[in-house]
Design a protein around this motif. Structure first.
Motif, PDB file in Angstrom:
ATOM      1  N   GLN A 131       0.700  -1.215   0.063  1.00  0.00           N
ATOM      2  CA  GLN A 131       0.041  -0.064   0.103  1.00  0.00           C
ATOM      3  C   GLN A 131       0.704   1.183   0.011  1.00  0.00           C
ATOM      4  N   LEU A 132       2.030   1.288   0.162  1.00  0.00           N
ATOM      5  CA  LEU A 132       3.073   2.330   0.231  1.00  0.00           C
ATOM      6  C   LEU A 132       3.478   2.855  -1.107  1.00  0.00           C
ATOM      7  N   ASN A 133       3.607   4.145  -1.156  1.00  0.00           N
ATOM      8  CA  ASN A 133       4.002   4.745  -2.473  1.00  0.00           C
ATOM      9  C   ASN A 133       5.218   4.462  -2.901  1.00  0.00           C
ATOM     10  N   SER A 134       4.957   3.858  -3.988  1.00  0.00           N
ATOM     11  CA  SER A 134       6.221   3.145  -4.806  1.00  0.00           C
ATOM     12  C   SER A 134       7.319   4.272  -5.073  1.00  0.00           C
ATOM     13  N   GLN A 135       7.029   5.444  -5.139  1.00  0.00           N
ATOM     14  CA  GLN A 135       8.012   6.480  -5.514  1.00  0.00           C
ATOM     15  C   GLN A 135       8.910   6.914  -4.200  1.00  0.00           C
ATOM     16  N   ILE A 136       8.706   6.390  -3.200  1.00  0.00           N
ATOM     17  CA  ILE A 136       9.421   6.665  -1.953  1.00  0.00           C
ATOM     18  C   ILE A 136      10.859   5.913  -2.106  1.00  0.00           C
ATOM     19  N   PRO A 137      11.921   6.575  -1.949  1.00  0.00           N
ATOM     20  CA  PRO A 137      13.112   5.905  -2.197  1.00  0.00           C
ATOM     21  C   PRO A 137      13.474   5.226  -0.679  1.00  0.00           C
ATOM     22  N   VAL A 138      13.689   4.043  -0.870  1.00  0.00           N
ATOM     23  CA  VAL A 138      14.107   3.270   0.418  1.00  0.00           C
ATOM     24  C   VAL A 138      15.762   2.679   0.151  1.00  0.00           C
ATOM     25  N   LEU A 139      16.313   2.841   1.520  1.00  0.00           N
ATOM     26  CA  LEU A 139      17.526   2.129   1.532  1.00  0.00           C
ATOM     27  C   LEU A 139      17.544   1.187   2.624  1.00  0.00           C
ATOM     28  N   VAL A 140      17.920  -0.103   2.277  1.00  0.00           N
ATOM     29  CA  VAL A 140      18.063  -1.102   3.273  1.00  0.00           C
ATOM     30  C   VAL A 140      19.543  -1.483   3.524  1.00  0.00           C
ATOM     31  N   ILE A 141      19.987  -1.202   4.855  1.00  0.00           N
ATOM     32  CA  ILE A 141      21.393  -1.708   5.046  1.00  0.00           C
ATOM     33  C   ILE A 141      21.443  -2.778   5.778  1.00  0.00           C
ATOM     34  N   SER A 142      22.292  -3.821   5.270  1.00  0.00           N
ATOM     35  CA  SER A 142      22.569  -4.977   6.148  1.00  0.00           C
ATOM     36  C   SER A 142      24.037  -5.552   6.591  1.00  0.00           C
ATOM     37  N   GLY A 143      24.034  -6.204   7.497  1.00  0.00           N
ATOM     38  CA  GLY A 143      25.458  -6.483   7.863  1.00  0.00           C
ATOM     39  C   GLY A 143      25.473  -8.060   7.700  1.00  0.00           C
ATOM     40  N   GLY A 144      26.673  -8.628   6.906  1.00  0.00           N
ATOM     41  CA  GLY A 144      26.922  -9.747   6.893  1.00  0.00           C
ATOM     42  C   GLY A 144      27.117 -10.716   8.151  1.00  0.00           C
ATOM     43  N   LYS A 145      27.487 -10.125   9.097  1.00  0.00           N
ATOM     44  CA  LYS A 145      27.581 -10.807  10.321  1.00  0.00           C
ATOM     45  C   LYS A 145      26.561 -10.403  11.415  1.00  0.00           C
ATOM     46  N   ASP A 146      25.528 -10.050  11.066  1.00  0.00           N
ATOM     47  CA  ASP A 146      24.399  -9.643  11.842  1.00  0.00           C
ATOM     48  C   ASP A 146      23.403 -11.075  11.854  1.00  0.00           C
ATOM     49  N   PHE A 147      23.303 -11.698  13.001  1.00  0.00           N
ATOM     50  CA  PHE A 147      22.602 -12.888  13.486  1.00  0.00           C
ATOM     51  C   PHE A 147      21.075 -12.570  13.586  1.00  0.00           C
ATOM     52  N   MET A 148      20.756 -11.248  13.693  1.00  0.00           N
ATOM     53  CA  MET A 148      19.390 -11.224  13.654  1.00  0.00           C
ATOM     54  C   MET A 148      18.549 -10.906  12.372  1.00  0.00           C
ATOM     55  N   PHE A 149      19.280 -10.373  11.358  1.00  0.00           N
ATOM     56  CA  PHE A 149      18.667 -10.184  10.035  1.00  0.00           C
ATOM     57  C   PHE A 149      19.722 -10.517   9.148  1.00  0.00           C
ATOM     58  N   THR A 150      19.310 -11.729   8.352  1.00  0.00           N
ATOM     59  CA  THR A 150      20.252 -12.167   7.228  1.00  0.00           C
ATOM     60  C   THR A 150      19.875 -11.535   5.925  1.00  0.00           C
ATOM     61  N   TYR A 151      20.979 -11.960   4.990  1.00  0.00           N
ATOM     62  CA  TYR A 151      21.132 -11.246   3.897  1.00  0.00           C
ATOM     63  C   TYR A 151      19.782 -11.545   3.032  1.00  0.00           C
ATOM     64  N   THR A 152      19.240 -12.754   3.252  1.00  0.00           N
ATOM     65  CA  THR A 152      17.959 -13.091   2.308  1.00  0.00           C
ATOM     66  C   THR A 152      16.871 -12.233   2.929  1.00  0.00           C
ATOM     67  N   MET A 153      16.802 -12.074   4.308  1.00  0.00           N
ATOM     68  CA  MET A 153      15.739 -11.355   4.915  1.00  0.00           C
ATOM     69  C   MET A 153      15.807  -9.793   4.311  1.00  0.00           C
ATOM     70  N   GLU A 154      16.929  -9.250   4.081  1.00  0.00           N
ATOM     71  CA  GLU A 154      17.101  -7.877   3.676  1.00  0.00           C
ATOM     72  C   GLU A 154      16.803  -7.661   2.165  1.00  0.00           C
ATOM     73  N   GLU A 155      17.020  -8.562   1.342  1.00  0.00           N
ATOM     74  CA  GLU A 155      16.802  -8.631   0.115  1.00  0.00           C
ATOM     75  C   GLU A 155      15.357  -8.829  -0.092  1.00  0.00           C
ATOM     76  N   GLU A 156      14.613  -9.613   0.458  1.00  0.00           N
ATOM     77  CA  GLU A 156      12.895  -9.597   0.444  1.00  0.00           C
ATOM     78  C   GLU A 156      12.462  -8.373   1.038  1.00  0.00           C
ATOM     79  N   LEU A 157      13.277  -7.978   2.218  1.00  0.00           N
ATOM     80  CA  LEU A 157      12.586  -6.465   2.535  1.00  0.00           C
ATOM     81  C   LEU A 157      12.827  -5.300   1.291  1.00  0.00           C
TER      82      LEU A 157
END
Length: 130
Positions: free
Chosen positions: A66-92
């Motif tokens: 439902q969010l405006n697709s024109q809003i720029p979004v930056l997702v930043i992830s860490g390779g050694k983050d045990f809480m949020f995996t690379y796959t989770m960040e890619e999906e986000l």
């Protein structure tokens, strides 16, 4: 977070618990991270956790369409983050049509403190686009 709000936060008065969570949050053991942990201790009072209750039943993925697709979004992830995996960040990032994913392979959960210049530059570049 729910466990901390229900009373688990009292364990943070124990230095060994603080050291363990600090160790798990970041793979970097240097002065900058020690300063970060000293200046930003985990809260032991209930108010910050009470404020987070609004997110506990929030389903971001259901609402993201439902969010405006024109809003720029930056997702930043860490390779050694045990809480949020690379796959989770890619999906986000995939939830937004105007998104970028910055992956820092050596960063943990606290990439803003671990790589402040990289993160600040990425945010500044995103703002310039807008």
């Amino acid at each position: 977070m729910k466990i901390l709000a229900w009373g688990g936060r009292h364990f943070y008065h124990l230095p060994c618990v603080q050291q363990l969570t600090n160790y798990l949050s970041s793979p970097h053991r240097h002065e900058v991270m020690e300063q970060f942990f000293a200046e930003c201790p985990v809260p032991t009072e209930p108010h910050p956790y009470k404020a987070l209750e609004i997110f506990w039943n929030y389903n971001f993925f259901r609402r993201s369409s439902q969010l405006n697709s024109q809003i720029p979004v930056l997702v930043i992830s860490g390779g050694k983050d045990f809480m949020f995996t690379y796959t989770m960040e890619e999906e986000l990032a995939a939830c937004f049509s105007n998104s970028k994913h910055l992956h820092l392979p050596d960063a943990g959960h606290l990439m803003m403190a671990e790589y402040p210049d990289v993160v600040n530059d990425a945010i500044a570049n995103l703002i310039e686009i807008v």
